[in-house]
Design a protein around this motif. Structure first.
Motif: not given
Length: 521
Positions: A111-115, A283-285, A306-315
């Protein structure tokens, strides 16, 4: 024969079977061969990049401890990882028989490649985020266009806020024409207001790319992303109209995934050239919408881009079924790729934050650890998948034994006979006419099992399968099949009891086994 289908239905990504039953014991999932990029990333050592190698050892040991099986619970395990710091690979390893050079289906990491393809199309002014989805497919619209459908934008597909109450992907396949199926599905909410994990929305992004460029998603990305990054021989599954699925179907090696993650960390820049605008990557991340996953400590509750997940610790991360992760830690100038075969998704990420993150920030590791770069390299070279064993003297099934078992009608393995052979070095199990070797104390290589699969979304099997036998008791064995090209694993347990043999089989993504009892001939 029956293979698992490759669609995913939720952010926990439950892979389900085409008919709900296991039909072929030893086959698992999409195993398509691909190439390994020769344009490799630069290598370094942890110590040379300011990372204590003891932290990497702690990460590996903790990953094994948290993800490896215990007791009768077989939920999968780590398969391979690659750690980058300052743009260089400082540690990498694969648990045999998995390999670092083996491309595998990365499921929703696709999905992230599609974005990213959408980002290139926006950059080239082929579309905008505010374009109505219906504007791309005037010949495939339903007779009645609802207000919600008319209001849906490209942006809503990217953020999985198309307005659906549930993923329409199943109904899309029922409609045969996936685009018509999506446009004809019920849209319960105003687009842009309701998040639901949506494979259908990502497929539509791929269809839009094909519509505005005249190329498949893979072909469009080849000169813009894959070739500049040295990602070669790309495999990406497509429907019968030539549209790459977008939401899944991409096959990558760990290094391929690492290059993509580093490209994102570089804000779209590679080898001194700005391939994709920094503004798009930002924007996407960035978190574009909230995702409620119940626990603030969950890495599925930090927002979705945009088809990316946010993580803890700013990642942030690209994320696929059974723990295919590409984690980008911007503040630490680090990237971590993990290829897993596990339903234990959060523990894998917990391990990153607990063991690696402090060292990547330059914090000291516990003083009792004396790992060196050289000793770490030795440790990583010897990684292997292992399962619990209980070695005791067998009573019935001994070396040299050969047992034929008649199975009852309508058994879940769809076979009449099971032949078990034991030569002291390996077990051989033959089901439906296909023999599979399982090494005792090591992994035995087998050719791919040929044959078609039930259902429209199944794929051919290619590449070797490895088998290993783990004794569980006097006359009980656990047989495991693994492919370097797949996250899917098979577990088959048999136990002798007088004149009968109890059989149990399941996949690593499904804790519900199928069972039957056969009679010894």
């Amino acid at each position: 024969m029956l293979f698992p289908e490759t669609t995913e239905r939720s952010n926990r990504e439950t892979l389900h079977l085409m008919t709900g039953k296991i039909g072929m014991l030893f086959t698992a999932a999409v195993l398509l061969a691909g190439g390994c990029a020769t344009n490799s990333l630069e290598r370094s050592l942890p110590g040379e990049e300011g990372v204590d190698p003891a932290a990497v050892q702690a990460f590996v040991e903790s990953l094994e401890r948290k993800m490896m099986q215990s007791g009768d619970t077989l939920n999968g395990d780590p398969n391979a990882f690659m750690l980058l710091k300052n743009g260089k690979v400082i540690a990498e390893g694969a648990w045999a028989p998995c390999r670092l050079d083996a491309p595998r289906h990365v499921f929703s990491m696709s999905k992230s490649f599609t974005s990213t393809a959408v980002g290139f199309a926006v950059q080239e002014k082929r579309l905008t985020l505010e374009d109505p989805v219906i504007s791309f497919f005037p010949d495939k619209l339903p007779l009645q266009i609802s207000g919600h459908l008319a209001a849906m934008r490209v942006r809503d597909l990217l953020t999985m806020q198309s307005g659906h109450k549930s993923d329409p992907i199943g109904k899309m396949f029922e409609a045969k024409d996936l685009v018509r199926g999506f446009l004809g599905s019920e849209i319960e909410f105003k687009p842009g207001t309701h998040f639901v994990y949506n494979n259908g929305a990502t497929y539509m992004l791929s269809a839009i790319i094909t519509k505005v460029t005249g190329e498949s998603l893979r072909d469009y990305l080849t000169p813009r992303l894959f070739e500049p990054l040295g990602i070669e021989n790309v495999k990406w599954e497509a429907d019968d109209r030539g549209v790459n699925f977008g939401a899944w179907g991409l096959h990558l090696t760990p290094e391929d995934a690492a290059k993509f993650a580093q490209f994102c960390l570089n804000k779209g820049r590679w080898n001194g050239k700005q391939l994709l605008s920094e503004g798009w990557i930002n924007l996407a991340t960035a978190p574009q919408c909230n995702v409620v996953a119940g626990d603030d400590r969950s890495d599925w509750n930090q927002g979705y881009g945009f088809q990316f997940w946010r993580c803890r610790n700013g990642a942030f991360r690209a994320d696929g079924f059974l723990g295919q992760y590409a984690v980008v830690m911007e503040d630490e100038d680090a990237v971590l790729i993990m290829f897993n075969s596990s339903n234990r998704l959060q523990p894998a990420l917990d391990t990153v934050w607990e063991t690696l993150l402090p060292a990547l920030r330059g914090e000291p590791v516990r003083p009792e650890r004396k790992t060196t770069d050289a000793s770490l390299r030795t440790l990583l070279a010897g990684l292997t998948l292992s399962f619990p064993e209980k070695t005791v003297e067998p009573k019935l099934f001994r070396p040299g034994g050969k047992v034929s078992v008649s199975l009852p009608d309508d058994n879940p393995f769809h076979a009449e006979k099971l032949l078990l052979e034991h030569d002291g070095k390996q077990l051989r199990a033959t089901l439906n006419g296909y023999p599979m070797n399982f090494g005792i104390g090591s992994w035995a290589e087998n050719p791919a099992v040929p044959g078609a699969a039930d259902g429209e979304r199944s794929y051919p099997i290619e590449g070797p399968l490895f088998g290993r036998a783990f004794q569980q008791g006097a006359d009980e064995w656990l047989l495991v099949t693994v492919s370097p090209n797949s996250a899917i694993q098979n577990f088959f347990r048999f136990r002798f009891d007088g004149g009968t043999v109890a059989l149990e089989g399941r996949f690593n993504f499904d804790e519900t086994p199928v069972e039957t009892t056969g009679k010894i001939d």
